[in-house]
Motif scaffolding. Structure first.
Motif, PDB file in Angstrom:
ATOM      1  N   ASP A   1       0.823  -1.214   0.000  1.00  0.00           N
ATOM      2  CA  ASP A   1       0.000   0.000   0.000  1.00  0.00           C
ATOM      3  C   ASP A   1       0.856   1.262   0.000  1.00  0.00           C
ATOM      4  O   ASP A   1       0.490   2.277  -0.608  1.00  0.00           O
ATOM      5  CB  ASP A   1      -0.925   0.008   1.224  1.00  0.00           C
ATOM      6  CG  ASP A   1      -2.062  -1.000   1.086  1.00  0.00           C
ATOM      7  OD1 ASP A   1      -2.166  -1.616   0.007  1.00  0.00           O
ATOM      8  OD2 ASP A   1      -2.832  -1.170   2.052  1.00  0.00           O
TER       9      ASP A   1
ATOM     10  N   ASP B   1     -10.875   1.193  10.701  1.00  0.00           N
ATOM     11  CA  ASP B   1      -9.704   0.358  10.992  1.00  0.00           C
ATOM     12  C   ASP B   1      -8.420   0.929  10.380  1.00  0.00           C
ATOM     13  O   ASP B   1      -7.311   0.551  10.800  1.00  0.00           O
ATOM     14  CB  ASP B   1      -9.915  -1.058  10.461  1.00  0.00           C
ATOM     15  CG  ASP B   1     -10.971  -1.818  11.256  1.00  0.00           C
ATOM     16  OD1 ASP B   1     -11.309  -1.347  12.360  1.00  0.00           O
ATOM     17  OD2 ASP B   1     -11.455  -2.859  10.767  1.00  0.00           O
ATOM     18  N   SER B   2      -8.554   1.821   9.396  1.00  0.00           N
ATOM     19  CA  SER B   2      -7.372   2.385   8.732  1.00  0.00           C
ATOM     20  C   SER B   2      -6.932   3.713   9.322  1.00  0.00           C
ATOM     21  O   SER B   2      -5.841   4.203   9.009  1.00  0.00           O
ATOM     22  CB  SER B   2      -7.666   2.590   7.229  1.00  0.00           C
ATOM     23  OG  SER B   2      -7.933   1.366   6.585  1.00  0.00           O
TER      24      SER B   2
ATOM     25  N   GLU C   1      -5.466   6.136  12.114  1.00  0.00           N
ATOM     26  CA  GLU C   1      -4.483   5.839  13.158  1.00  0.00           C
ATOM     27  C   GLU C   1      -4.432   6.854  14.302  1.00  0.00           C
ATOM     28  O   GLU C   1      -3.721   6.645  15.270  1.00  0.00           O
ATOM     29  CB  GLU C   1      -3.083   5.751  12.523  1.00  0.00           C
ATOM     30  CG  GLU C   1      -2.958   4.666  11.464  1.00  0.00           C
ATOM     31  CD  GLU C   1      -1.566   4.628  10.848  1.00  0.00           C
ATOM     32  OE1 GLU C   1      -0.745   5.516  11.178  1.00  0.00           O
ATOM     33  OE2 GLU C   1      -1.292   3.718  10.036  1.00  0.00           O
TER      34      GLU C   1
ATOM     35  N   LEU D   1     -11.532  -2.528   0.401  1.00  0.00           N
ATOM     36  CA  LEU D   1     -10.803  -2.045   1.569  1.00  0.00           C
ATOM     37  C   LEU D   1      -9.525  -2.848   1.795  1.00  0.00           C
ATOM     38  O   LEU D   1      -9.416  -4.000   1.352  1.00  0.00           O
ATOM     39  CB  LEU D   1     -11.686  -2.160   2.816  1.00  0.00           C
ATOM     40  CG  LEU D   1     -13.078  -1.505   2.739  1.00  0.00           C
ATOM     41  CD1 LEU D   1     -13.917  -1.922   3.936  1.00  0.00           C
ATOM     42  CD2 LEU D   1     -12.924   0.013   2.664  1.00  0.00           C
ATOM     43  N   PRO D   2      -8.540  -2.284   2.502  1.00  0.00           N
ATOM     44  CA  PRO D   2      -7.313  -3.023   2.804  1.00  0.00           C
ATOM     45  C   PRO D   2      -7.571  -4.295   3.616  1.00  0.00           C
ATOM     46  O   PRO D   2      -6.770  -5.235   3.576  1.00  0.00           O
ATOM     47  CB  PRO D   2      -6.486  -2.022   3.623  1.00  0.00           C
ATOM     48  CG  PRO D   2      -7.042  -0.688   3.298  1.00  0.00           C
ATOM     49  CD  PRO D   2      -8.494  -0.901   3.003  1.00  0.00           C
ATOM     50  N   SER D   3      -8.691  -4.324   4.326  1.00  0.00           N
ATOM     51  CA  SER D   3      -9.020  -5.505   5.148  1.00  0.00           C
ATOM     52  C   SER D   3      -9.684  -6.620   4.352  1.00  0.00           C
ATOM     53  O   SER D   3      -9.917  -7.713   4.877  1.00  0.00           O
ATOM     54  CB  SER D   3      -9.945  -5.088   6.299  1.00  0.00           C
ATOM     55  OG  SER D   3     -11.114  -4.449   5.785  1.00  0.00           O
ATOM     56  N   ASP D   4      -9.988  -6.370   3.072  1.00  0.00           N
ATOM     57  CA  ASP D   4     -10.600  -7.400   2.228  1.00  0.00           C
ATOM     58  C   ASP D   4      -9.600  -8.518   1.936  1.00  0.00           C
ATOM     59  O   ASP D   4      -8.406  -8.419   2.257  1.00  0.00           O
ATOM     60  CB  ASP D   4     -11.079  -6.792   0.905  1.00  0.00           C
ATOM     61  CG  ASP D   4     -12.313  -5.918   1.081  1.00  0.00           C
ATOM     62  OD1 ASP D   4     -12.988  -6.064   2.114  1.00  0.00           O
ATOM     63  OD2 ASP D   4     -12.581  -5.088   0.191  1.00  0.00           O
ATOM     64  N   ASP D   5     -10.099  -9.548   1.285  1.00  0.00           N
ATOM     65  CA  ASP D   5      -9.214 -10.621   0.829  1.00  0.00           C
ATOM     66  C   ASP D   5      -8.046 -10.040   0.032  1.00  0.00           C
ATOM     67  O   ASP D   5      -8.202  -9.071  -0.714  1.00  0.00           O
ATOM     68  CB  ASP D   5     -10.013 -11.595  -0.043  1.00  0.00           C
ATOM     69  CG  ASP D   5      -9.138 -12.702  -0.608  1.00  0.00           C
ATOM     70  OD1 ASP D   5      -8.895 -13.677   0.109  1.00  0.00           O
ATOM     71  OD2 ASP D   5      -8.685 -12.552  -1.772  1.00  0.00           O
ATOM     72  N   GLU D   6      -6.884 -10.639   0.170  1.00  0.00           N
ATOM     73  CA  GLU D   6      -5.654 -10.134  -0.452  1.00  0.00           C
ATOM     74  C   GLU D   6      -5.829  -9.833  -1.940  1.00  0.00           C
ATOM     75  O   GLU D   6      -5.414  -8.772  -2.426  1.00  0.00           O
ATOM     76  CB  GLU D   6      -4.531 -11.160  -0.258  1.00  0.00           C
ATOM     77  CG  GLU D   6      -3.247 -10.823  -1.003  1.00  0.00           C
ATOM     78  CD  GLU D   6      -2.237 -11.963  -0.990  1.00  0.00           C
ATOM     79  OE1 GLU D   6      -1.171 -11.804  -1.624  1.00  0.00           O
ATOM     80  OE2 GLU D   6      -2.526 -13.015  -0.369  1.00  0.00           O
TER      81      GLU D   6
ATOM     82  N   TRP E   1      -8.329  -6.848  -2.828  1.00  0.00           N
ATOM     83  CA  TRP E   1      -7.698  -5.546  -2.611  1.00  0.00           C
ATOM     84  C   TRP E   1      -6.613  -5.278  -3.666  1.00  0.00           C
ATOM     85  O   TRP E   1      -6.509  -4.179  -4.210  1.00  0.00           O
ATOM     86  CB  TRP E   1      -7.125  -5.485  -1.209  1.00  0.00           C
ATOM     87  CG  TRP E   1      -6.451  -4.184  -0.828  1.00  0.00           C
ATOM     88  CD1 TRP E   1      -5.182  -4.017  -0.380  1.00  0.00           C
ATOM     89  CD2 TRP E   1      -7.033  -2.865  -0.835  1.00  0.00           C
ATOM     90  NE1 TRP E   1      -4.922  -2.706  -0.116  1.00  0.00           N
ATOM     91  CE2 TRP E   1      -6.052  -1.966  -0.382  1.00  0.00           C
ATOM     92  CE3 TRP E   1      -8.284  -2.369  -1.181  1.00  0.00           C
ATOM     93  CZ2 TRP E   1      -6.273  -0.597  -0.267  1.00  0.00           C
ATOM     94  CZ3 TRP E   1      -8.516  -0.994  -1.078  1.00  0.00           C
ATOM     95  CH2 TRP E   1      -7.520  -0.133  -0.627  1.00  0.00           C
TER      96      TRP E   1
END
Length: 640
Positions: free
Chosen positions: A221, A256-257, A259, A331-336, A339
């Motif tokens: 990312d 979740d992204s 900070e 989203l970054p939290s999705d399956d590799e 994303w």
């Protein structure tokens, strides 16, 4: 009997010399010399790179030498000649230089003024005024406007490079033949890759340090976000102050992204949220020139977040403009692989906008408009002609080559790019509807995107270096303008510079929203106008052109086309689907063929470095060093 010594310099480029007859006539304020053949017995005159001197005797004092007339007449067959300059030594020991720097073709006559720059209102004699007028009349017949496509900036009236005026053609067509360069890579078959290792096998032949790093880290990312700031298209990202309705990202989706322990609304107010919107691609027709291979386009929106390390990171991606169940927000939290594919779609879309809008339209085509108007409205003696000529020298030639081979119907764009087959034309037409003159002013363009604060974005090197170059160009242009224009009224009274500006906005870019005034009223306006011309053709072009090899040669990082449609659901993508979405072997090779060959670039840089070395050595100890042509001080023109 008065005696004048004439020195003639022939160009050093290939085929610059001639065996034709060369005649000269000196035109003075009191009288003219006879038409004299320049010929030495038992000597081969006007060889490539030669500097030859000839004595001319006249019956009376000619007065101040105002013009030099050169004529070339056929000896056996027409033999073109490139004359660099002519110097005349008068009987009183004065030297007057007459720059030429042009080709004499067929039985051609050229009339030269001396090298001193003059504004039109300062041309006092009838001969001087007549010479300016005749030069422009001839140029306007030679350099004609033509509409290549409706909704495009105007271009030169020439179907092929060979039809261009000889003076603006490339000295050699070697190296600018797009078909030849592409074809070197076409020994590979048009079939799918098996996995990313297949891309690596061709990549290993053309890698460099940056592109290797890209290959190793392109999935990360951080690398994805970094390219919005310092890749080859660092002009799309903008500060986001409000989430658009068409991109329904909520606090819950991205929490979740984030900070800093702040809400999305608070992060927006703090200036930590950025957006890249590829709305321009919405509705553009994908390439359908190959019936065996379907190709697809998307129009993604990407939300980016400046984390606590000041890195720009992607936090949400939507691949189409209209929200809905079949247009999920990735989203970054999705399956590799979900994303990864979403990011690949953004990179592919960025490739299209970069190639067609940022690069082709906003540097190449715009610089050509300035170049054509320059030749049509400013004589060689005008100081602005002398100032701008180095920056547009080969622009018209490279653009004509592109229209001939690259972006024409059935050209190489059609073979390699998802916007080929007419999509690239639509993209330029859409972009022109919002294109403004002010957007060419670098500081304003940065500020308009909310990207001007160094404290907020400390790693935006495109902005920082761009500011430095813009300021340097502005300072140089200001100094030049101050020499020739003592007050605002002098700008207003310069009929040629006013005609130059009017030609650009009345014919070259005659779109209401472009909002370029038809006249310049102040020295400040003139300085900004000339700075925009120089910066666009040199620094801006360099910034968006020379990084292509670094960032685009690893195909998965910048796919020129996609062979599967944007996913409409999550959880259905695997590695095989991604590889099959990427360009096939043939299109990858076509794409790589457009990048400069590594060895040629290395040789070019070495040659430039040698020139810098020679000039520096020559200038050592000089009280008045001459460094204006030193390559480390001159930005390149749009010529690649």
């Amino acid at each position: 009997m008065p005696n004048y010594t004439v020195t003639v310099a022939t160009g050093t480029q290939w085929f610059a010399g001639t065996d034709d007859y060369i005649y000269i006539t000196l035109v003075g304020s009191e009288s003219c010399s006879e038409r004299t053949l320049l010929d030495k017995p038992l000597y081969n005159d006007f060889e490539r790179g030669a500097v030859d001197s000839y004595d001319i005797s006249v019956g009376e004092d000619l007065g101040e030498i105002e013009l030099v007339k050169i004529e070339k007449k056929k000896y056996w067959v027409h033999d073109d000649w490139y004359c660099k300059y002519i110097t005349v030594k008068t009987p009183y020991g004065d030297y007057v230089e007459f720059p030429c720097f042009r080709w004499l073709v067929d039985d051609k006559e050229v009339i030269l003024r001396d090298g001193r720059a003059r504004l039109p209102q300062h041309a006092k004699t009838r001969v001087a005024k007549q010479h300016r007028r005749k030069e422009l009349e001839q140029r306007q017949k030679t350099y004609r406007w033509k509409e290549w496509h409706p909704g495009f900036p105007m271009s030169i009236d020439a179907k092929a490079h060979s039809e261009l005026p000889r003076d603006i053609q490339f000295d050699s067509e070697k190296g600018v033949d797009f078909v030849l360069n592409y074809s070197k890579f076409m020994h590979m078959f048009q079939s799918s890759w098996g996995d990313f290792a297949d891309f690596e096998r061709i990549f290993m032949r053309i890698k460099n340090t940056i592109s290797e790093y890209v290959m190793e880290h392109w999935k990360e990312d951080f690398m994805f976000g970094y390219q919005f700031l310092n890749g080859c298209n660092p002009v799309v990202i903008r500060k986001c102050t409000e989430i658009p309705d068409k991109f329904p990202v909520t606090q819950k989706i991205v929490e979740d992204s984030l900070e800093r322990g702040l809400t999305l609304e608070e992060e927006l107010k703090e200036g930590n949220i950025f957006i890249a919107d590829y709305e321009l691609l919405d509705g553009v027709t994908p390439n359908s020139t190959d019936p065996c291979t379907l190709q697809y386009l998307a129009a993604p929106i990407c939300l980016l977040y400046k984390n606590i390390q000041n890195k720009i990171m992607p936090i949400a991606i939507q691949l189409l403009q209209k929200p809905g169940e079949d247009n999920p927000i990735f989203l970054p939290s999705d399956d590799e692989y979900d994303w990864l594919l979403a990011k690949i779609w953004v990179r592919s879309s960025d490739f299209h906008v970069h190639q067609t809008v940022t690069h082709l339209l906003r540097t190449h085509l715009i610089s050509e408009v300035f170049g054509i108007a320059l030749f049509r409205q400013l004589p060689a003696v005008h100081p602005v002609f002398k100032l701008l000529l180095p920056h547009i020298r080969f622009t018209i030639a490279i653009n004509t080559k592109a229209r001939e081979q690259l972006i024409c119907e059935c050209g190489l764009f059609d073979k390699a790019n998802g916007t080929g087959g007419g999509g690239h034309v639509e993209l330029v037409q859409k972009s022109m509807k919002t294109f403004t003159y002010r957007s060419l002013c670098f500081p304003e363009a940065i500020k308009a995107r909310g990207m001007d604060s160094k404290e907020e974005l400390p790693y935006y090197f495109y902005r920082d270096d761009g500011y430095s170059v813009w300021e340097a160009v502005t300072s140089f242009v200001t100094d030049v303008v101050d020499i020739y224009y003592d007050k605002d009224e002098t700008v207003q009274e310069d009929t040629e510079i006013q005609a130059f500006v009017k030609d650009v906005c009345s014919f070259g870019i005659s779109f209401p929203q472009f909002t370029l005034q038809q006249s310049l009223q102040t020295k400040e306006q003139l300085v900004e106008y000339l700075t925009i011309v120089i910066f666009t053709a040199s620094a801006q072009h360099a910034a968006v052109n020379f990084g292509q090899f670094d960032w685009c040669s690893w195909i998965p990082n910048s796919p020129p086309t996609m062979r599967k449609p944007p996913p409409t659901k999550k959880g259905e993508v695997d590695l095989k689907y991604i590889v099959e979405s990427l360009p096939d072997r043939g299109r990858s090779c076509w794409h790589l063929g457009a990048k400069p060959v590594k060895e040629a670039m290395a040789k070019f840089r070495k040659n430039l470095a040698e020139v810098v070395k020679v000039i520096k050595s020559r200038n050592e100890g000089k009280k008045l060093p001459y460094y204006y042509f030193s390559p480390d001080r001159i930005p390149n023109s749009v010529a690649v």
